[in-house]
Design a protein around this motif. Structure first.
Motif, PDB file in Angstrom:
ATOM      1  N   ASN A  95      44.475   4.928 -45.915  1.00 44.21           N
ATOM      2  CA  ASN A  95      45.879   4.613 -46.103  1.00 44.21           C
ATOM      3  C   ASN A  95      46.170   3.309 -45.390  1.00 44.21           C
ATOM      4  N   ALA A  96      46.732   2.379 -46.124  1.00 45.23           N
ATOM      5  CA  ALA A  96      47.157   1.101 -45.566  1.00 45.23           C
ATOM      6  C   ALA A  96      46.090   0.482 -44.668  1.00 45.23           C
ATOM      7  N   GLY A  97      44.891   0.405 -45.196  1.00 48.13           N
ATOM      8  CA  GLY A  97      43.840  -0.287 -44.472  1.00 48.13           C
ATOM      9  C   GLY A  97      43.183   0.528 -43.380  1.00 48.13           C
ATOM     10  N   GLN A  98      43.703   1.730 -43.107  1.00 49.12           N
ATOM     11  CA  GLN A  98      43.060   2.569 -42.105  1.00 49.12           C
ATOM     12  C   GLN A  98      42.356   3.707 -42.822  1.00 49.12           C
ATOM     13  N   GLU A 146      41.886   9.635 -31.845  1.00 52.71           N
ATOM     14  CA  GLU A 146      43.291   9.565 -32.240  1.00 52.71           C
ATOM     15  C   GLU A 146      43.714   8.143 -32.617  1.00 52.71           C
ATOM     16  N   LYS A 147      43.115   7.163 -31.931  1.00 52.84           N
ATOM     17  CA  LYS A 147      43.529   5.784 -32.216  1.00 52.84           C
ATOM     18  C   LYS A 147      43.103   5.329 -33.612  1.00 52.84           C
ATOM     19  N   LEU A 148      42.107   6.029 -34.178  1.00 54.48           N
ATOM     20  CA  LEU A 148      41.645   5.672 -35.531  1.00 54.48           C
ATOM     21  C   LEU A 148      42.525   6.287 -36.610  1.00 54.48           C
ATOM     22  N   LEU A 149      43.383   7.197 -36.200  1.00 49.08           N
ATOM     23  CA  LEU A 149      44.124   7.984 -37.173  1.00 49.08           C
ATOM     24  C   LEU A 149      45.134   7.113 -37.933  1.00 49.08           C
ATOM     25  N   PRO A 150      45.042   7.119 -39.269  1.00 47.09           N
ATOM     26  CA  PRO A 150      46.051   6.389 -40.034  1.00 47.09           C
ATOM     27  C   PRO A 150      47.445   6.868 -39.659  1.00 47.09           C
TER      28      PRO A 150
END
Lengths: 822, 353
Positions: A95-98, A146-150
């Motif tokens: 989603n949106a690049g993530q 968690e920081k990778l989470l879209p």
């Protein structure tokens, strides 16, 4: 007596601070590198173990559809037939690049669920399951993930659990199927219970009375197969083992080199305290007590050094770990926590290693002390004959080891064989070195007529015993530098080429959803631009995860694709939908040659038309024509596009895309930027290799320095007569430096072929076994020259201090040699 | 790894409150959000009401049977399908809020085997359909037959047992309470509740010792509700007794959290099959003997009295250790009746901590 003797012996160090420094530095350095590598490996293994532990259940014996067409109705049908199964749905959510990997499990039937409990909720906090099952749904992930989470997913209820492997999120299958928009797909069905199909029911087997038996297995629909555990996912443990072996080898090498320093220093201290020890013995100190004092002394120093080494090692590991984590994630898809946790076992093992190393390094000194009568002076010259014998024995052992290594390469498959080869040849070559140097120096001596030159060669040979360990260390360090350097540089060069080919388009756009994708595509085509959709279908193949891309026929691909081998008409056949291109990794894993057929589900083309390079990708990849992809997987996302543009158009197109479609800037990537990013990742990847390379070389240079410093005192009796015969101190000093350079130069020359052999083994044998791709070997003679110069510089610097002392020594000191020979 | 504690927890958190509606968790504590409520004004309609009622929070199809083999040994079997809704209504596929749970058991005088299944609604793994015929299923467990439940084929399997039974009856259904509207507390909590207590059953039990041919009588209970218990109720003792005279008695005692009796009710079924609701309080059951079961004390011998009908019988468990050690544990097993009347039946006890 004991106290006085202890005090007397210790006082030596306050008068010889540099020796103490060398001793502590040597031990600490050895400990630092060794323990840093151990800490990194330990952290990585801990991460794997956690992931493995968690994934084991998800990777048990399963029912899969090799083509990835496992339907929800298959699951229900099998459940209704009595199969004990729990479904898993996996996929990447973008989603949106993530993006993030999602694993959907059925919380009602999955044994995994117990592992997901947030620790604090084990007591029966109903919020967890409510959060998981109720709208909007809950996600369980490792705190670091968690920081990778879209950001869209942050609306879900987030549960943090250390049990979940890094880089992925676990949720109930209802949520995952909703997020992935795959309501009817399943990735695999894990067989539950101890009894697999085929086992007969028995009252105490723990399985139900009517487990699926062989007949049930035979009655499975044609598209469903039984897959043994461990196939769905590559086990990061075995894949990454090569990497960790590499690090361990580096660490061990550094440790050994460090010990050479220690050995030299302790030998020197013993040598210099010989008079003192004799005096103490004469005063009545028993031999046993003397040894005890020396043991206590070396133990104290070793423990102090170990702690310094451990502290330095911890910081070294902590600073290198993010790079290692990036490497492992990038090359193997294995996620490792970037945060270093201090483990007690690590401290203890580091301490033990240092103590063991110190005792090993001092063993020779103690042996000499015990063996040689205390009142007899050392006679360096007389040792010559004995030395030759031991060198011959070493050389024989070295040849044996090398041959063993070659034999291992021929007989043992894969990684292990490669590493046995490396170990055997490296160690064998190191053992051969003293003999080769001895012979070379002897030959040179035989060919010289000038007396001073003859003396130079003879003296170099006489020095060999004291220097050989340090020179062996230098050779290993140099060879490692050449080998690893060649590997990394070759890889880099190949990677750059490959990036150029793979990132041939000028602009890459990711739209927010399929609808926007269609709009963008239509609009761009209207502008007369060439739009190349990047669409792919992910499926489970017998070799693991597989992504199949659909290619639109375009010059860009035809001209740039990084083919390793291909049929001449490959592109035409591909466009006609008559075959498939596969990545090198996939070809190696599935053992596919050109013209062979890959086992894809019915409907997909299967003939291998070409094999292309796909460096750095842990998963398998294949290419079919776009129509073939859409025919077999009509529902694939249509979000990503590559654009072929005139360089002048790029900026304008970016602006238009942003204005017209409100595509976020981070979803639009220019070729150069993507390349720069990839190269940054690549360089980060080999940061640790570079760091260890340099550190090893530094330690080896330090070893030469301490060896020379150690030899200094022994050499006075040999230098004094030469001086007495009229050679000036300045010349003697110069000759000293020259000899040191000569030894280092010879060693470096010998290290060169060894390094090349190492790089060949790394690139051709180890890489292929570890990563699944083979790299061309590129040679970098300038780098070797630089290394040889570096070695010479190190040796020259190491010889500088003794030479300076020789230059400045007062004639009376030299004269004393004759008057007070011990 | 032990998944058991998890599932227990799961069920207690999610399904527990609902399934344990008659009392041993706090179903009564949450007012049902958006769930339908039973009403005395809406009569039951068959075969529609044999099917599921997804707008209600909980529901079950509960078959018990007292069986005898050719050598006269006694057995009991249980086949139960529970439905529990996270939210009212049904949805497609995995998005369904309905959760299904199956319990099966075989009890003999010395052995007691249990099994459990859990499934999601919406995907077809479990459910109840009423056309063309009746079918209730979860995984490979089935209870299927004709639309009016006159004939049923029943199968279930566990780790150590399985059974295949068929059931027949031509007797009418029994509607408990007021035409199927059954009040469960003085606060007015209620459920829809009907039964078919007259199945003639025959079939085969497969036990570790081998197959056993059995015949006997079965009793199907159907109940659904959204909040059948009041907050103070903690558990219940439920009796279904079949007397040799042809008469039958269903009676239950709802206990308060402090252990005292909160509410008693039941239905007297005449030999001709007429249901007569018992006035509240007339049904009485007093524990006679406590047994230690699963580390707790449970009454496994009871004195049941119904003065109006001259019933004074001792009800004794065939196997006191009929403990259903499943996601949520309870006691369920066949009983023998002696005293003023003789016969057999089933006893269910929940909420004993």
């Amino acid at each position: 007596m004991m106290r006085a003797a202890f005090h007397t012996l210790l006082s030596y160090w306050s008068r010889h601070r540099f020796q103490l420094f060398a001793l502590v530095a040597g031990l600490a350095l050895a400990t630092t590198l060794w323990s840093a590598v151990q800490a990194i490996n330990g952290q990585a293994r801990q991460s794997y173990a956690q992931a493995q532990d968690f994934l084991q259940q998800l990777d048990g014996t399963s029912l899969v559809s090799p083509g990835g067409s496992l339907h929800l109705s298959d699951y229900v049908t099998l459940k209704r037939q009595g199969w004990k199964l729990t479904p898993v749905l996996e996929g990447q959510y973008r989603n949106a690049g993530q993006s993030i990997d999602l694993i959907g499990i059925d919380v009602l039937t999955s044994p995994q669920v117990a592992r997901l409990f947030p620790a604090e909720s084990l007591g029966g906090d109903s919020d967890f399951l409510r959060g998981i099952l109720h709208e909007p749904g809950g996600i369980v992930l490792h705190p670091e993930t968690e920081k990778l989470l879209p950001s869209v997913l942050k609306e879900m209820q987030i549960f943090r659990s250390e049990a979940v492997p890094l880089g992925l999120a676990v949720a109930d299958i209802s949520l995952v199927s909703r997020l992935l928009q795959r309501p009817d797909d399943l990735s695999r069905l894990i067989l539950l219970g101890d009894t697999g199909p085929g086992a007969m029911p028995s009252a105490d087997s723990g399985a139900d009375m009517r487990p699926p038996d062989t007949r049930a297995l035979a009655s499975l629909p044609a598209h469903i197969k039984l897959a043994p555990g461990g196939t769905a996912r590559m086990n990061p443990g075995t894949l990454t083992e090569s990497f960790h072996l590499n690090l361990t080898a580096f660490g061990f090498l550094s440790f050994i080199v460090g010990l050479f320093i220690v050995q030299g220093t302790i030998g020197l201290a013993m040598e210099q305290r010989r008079g003192l020890l004799r005096t103490l013995r004469c005063l009545g100190l028993p031999f046993a007590q003397m040894i005890l004092i020396l043991v206590v002394e070396i133990t104290l120093i070793a423990v102090a050094s170990a702690f310094i080494g451990l502290i330095l090692g911890y910081f070294l590991a902590a600073s290198l770990l993010p790079g290692v984590a990036a490497t492992l994630s990038g090359l193997y898809g294995a996620e490792v926590s970037g945060a270093l946790s201090l483990q007690p076992a690590w401290i203890l093992s580091g301490l033990a290693m240092t103590l063991a190393g110190a005792s090993l390094a001092s063993a020779h000194a103690f042996y000499t002390l015990w063996k040689l009568p205390i009142l007899q002076a050392p006679s360096t010259q007389a040792r010559g004959q004995r030395l030759l014998q031991s060198y011959t024995a070493w050389a024989a052992a070295g040849i044996g080891l090398s041959l063993g290594g070659v034999l291992a390469l021929a007989l043992v498959e894969g990684l292990i064989g490669g590493f046995m080869f490396l170990g055997g040849v490296m160690l064998g070559a190191a053992l051969l070195l003293p003999y080769v140097l001895w012979s070379l120096l002897g030959m040179a001596q035989a060919r010289t007529r000038a007396p001073l030159m003859q003396w130079l060669w003879a003296d170099a040979r006489a020095q060999l015993p004291g220097l050989s360990l340090a020179l062996m260390a230098l050779m290993l360090a140099l060879a490692t530098n050449i080998g690893v350097g060649t590997m990394v540089s070759s890889f880099r060069l190949t990677f750059v080429d490959w990036l150029d080919q793979r990132l041939a388009a000028d602009l890459y756009v990711t739209t927010l959803d399929d609808a926007q994708g269609a709009e963008v595509q239509a609009w761009l085509s209207q502008q007369g631009l060439t739009v190349l959709p990047i669409r792919s279908k992910e499926m489970q193949h017998s070799t693991g995860q597989l992504k199949i891309y659909g290619l639109r026929d375009d010059e860009l691909y035809r001209n740039n694709w990084p083919m390793i081998s291909a049929r001449p008409e490959a592109w035409d056949l591909l466009v006609q939908g008559r075959g498939v291109l596969v990545s090198e990794q996939l070809a190696r894993r599935a053992d596919l040659q050109l013209g062979a057929h890959i086992d894809l589900p019915a409907g997909w083309p299967s003939e291998i038309l070409g094999i292309y390079a796909d460096y750095g990708n842990p998963h398998g990849q294949a290419m079919v024509s776009l129509p073939q992809l859409l025919k077999n997987a009509p529902d694939v996302d249509n979000l990503r596009f590559a654009l072929r543009l005139d360089p002048t158009q790029v900026k304008q197109v970016i602006n238009m895309l942003q204005e017209r479609f409100e595509i976020p800037r981070e979803n639009i990537t220019q070729k150069d930027l993507a390349k720069a990013r990839s190269m940054a990742v690549f360089d980060q990847t080999f940061l640790i290799t570079d760091a260890l390379k340099l550190l090893t070389l530094a330690v080896a240079s330090f070893a030469i320095f301490t060896s020379l410093a150690t030899l200094w005192n022994q050499r006075l009796p040999q230098l004094a007569p030469v001086w007495a015969m009229g050679v000036r101190r300045r010349s003697l000093a110069l000759i000293d430096i020259l000899r040191s350079l000569l030894m280092a130069g010879l060693t470096a020359l010998l290290a060169l072929p060894l390094g090349l052999l190492l790089s060949w083994a790394l690139l051709v044998v180890i890489n292929t076994a570890a990563f699944g791709w083979r790299l061309p070997v590129y040679l970098f003679p300038m780098n070797w020259l630089a290394l040889v110069l570096l070695a010479l510089l190190a040796a020259g610097l190491a010889a500088l201090l003794p030479a300076w002392r020789l230059f400045r020594i007062s004639p009376s000191e030299l004269l004393k040699v004759f008057s007070s020979e011990r | 790894m032990n998944a058991k504690p998890l599932i227990i927890w799961l069920v207690l958190c999610m399904i527990g409150p609902a399934v344990n509606a008659q009392g041993f968790a706090g179903l009564g504590t949450t007012a049902a959000e958006g769930f339908a409520q039973p009403s005395p004004d809406l009569p039951l309609v068959f075969p529609r009401d044999h099917g599921a009622h997804p707008d209600f929070r909980i529901e079950w199809w509960y078959l018990t049977a007292n069986l005898t083999d050719t050598e006269g040994r006694r057995y009991g079997i249980q086949w139960t399908l529970f439905r529990s809704a996270l939210a009212p209504g049904e949805a497609e596929g995995w998005q369904s809020p309905q959760i299904w749970m199956g319990h099966a058991a075989v009890t003999s005088a010395r052995q007691h085997f249990t099994a459990e299944r859990l499934a999601r609604g919406g995907i077809g793994q479990a459910g109840v359909s009423i056309s063309p015929g009746f079918q209730a299923w979860i995984d490979d467990w089935d209870m299927a037959g004709d639309a009016d439940l006159g004939q049923l084929d029943i199968t279930a399997a566990g780790t150590e047992f399985s059974y295949t039974l068929s059931a027949h009856t031509q007797e009418p259904l029994i509607l408990h309470g007021a035409a199927g509207y059954s009040v469960k507390s003085t606060d007015g909590q209620a459920s829809y509740y009907y039964a078919q207590p007259n199945y003639q059953i025959s079939g085969t039990l497969r036990l570790p010792s081998g197959p056993v041919e059995v015949t006997g009588m079965g009793w199907l209970d159907r109940e659904w509700s959204s909040q059948p218990l009041s907050q103070e109720q903690s558990g219940w003792d439920w009796f279904s007794l079949r007397f040799d005279s042809g008469e039958k008695l269903m009676g239950f005692v709802l206990r308060r959290t402090d252990g005292s009796v909160d509410f008693r009710s039941g239905t007297w079924i005449t030999a001709s099959g007429t249901a007569q609701p018992l006035p509240p309080g007339t049904f009485q059951a007093e524990p006679l003997t406590q047994s230690t079961v699963a580390e707790r004390q449970l009454p496994t011998r009871w004195q049941v009295t119904l003065p109006d009908r001259d019933v004074s019988v001792t009800v004794e468990a065939l196997n006191p250790q009929s403990w259903m050690d499943l996601s949520f544990p309870y006691w369920e097993g066949p009983v023998e009746v002696s005293g003023s009347h003789s016969g057999s039946g089933y006893l269910e006890m929940t909420g004993y901590e």
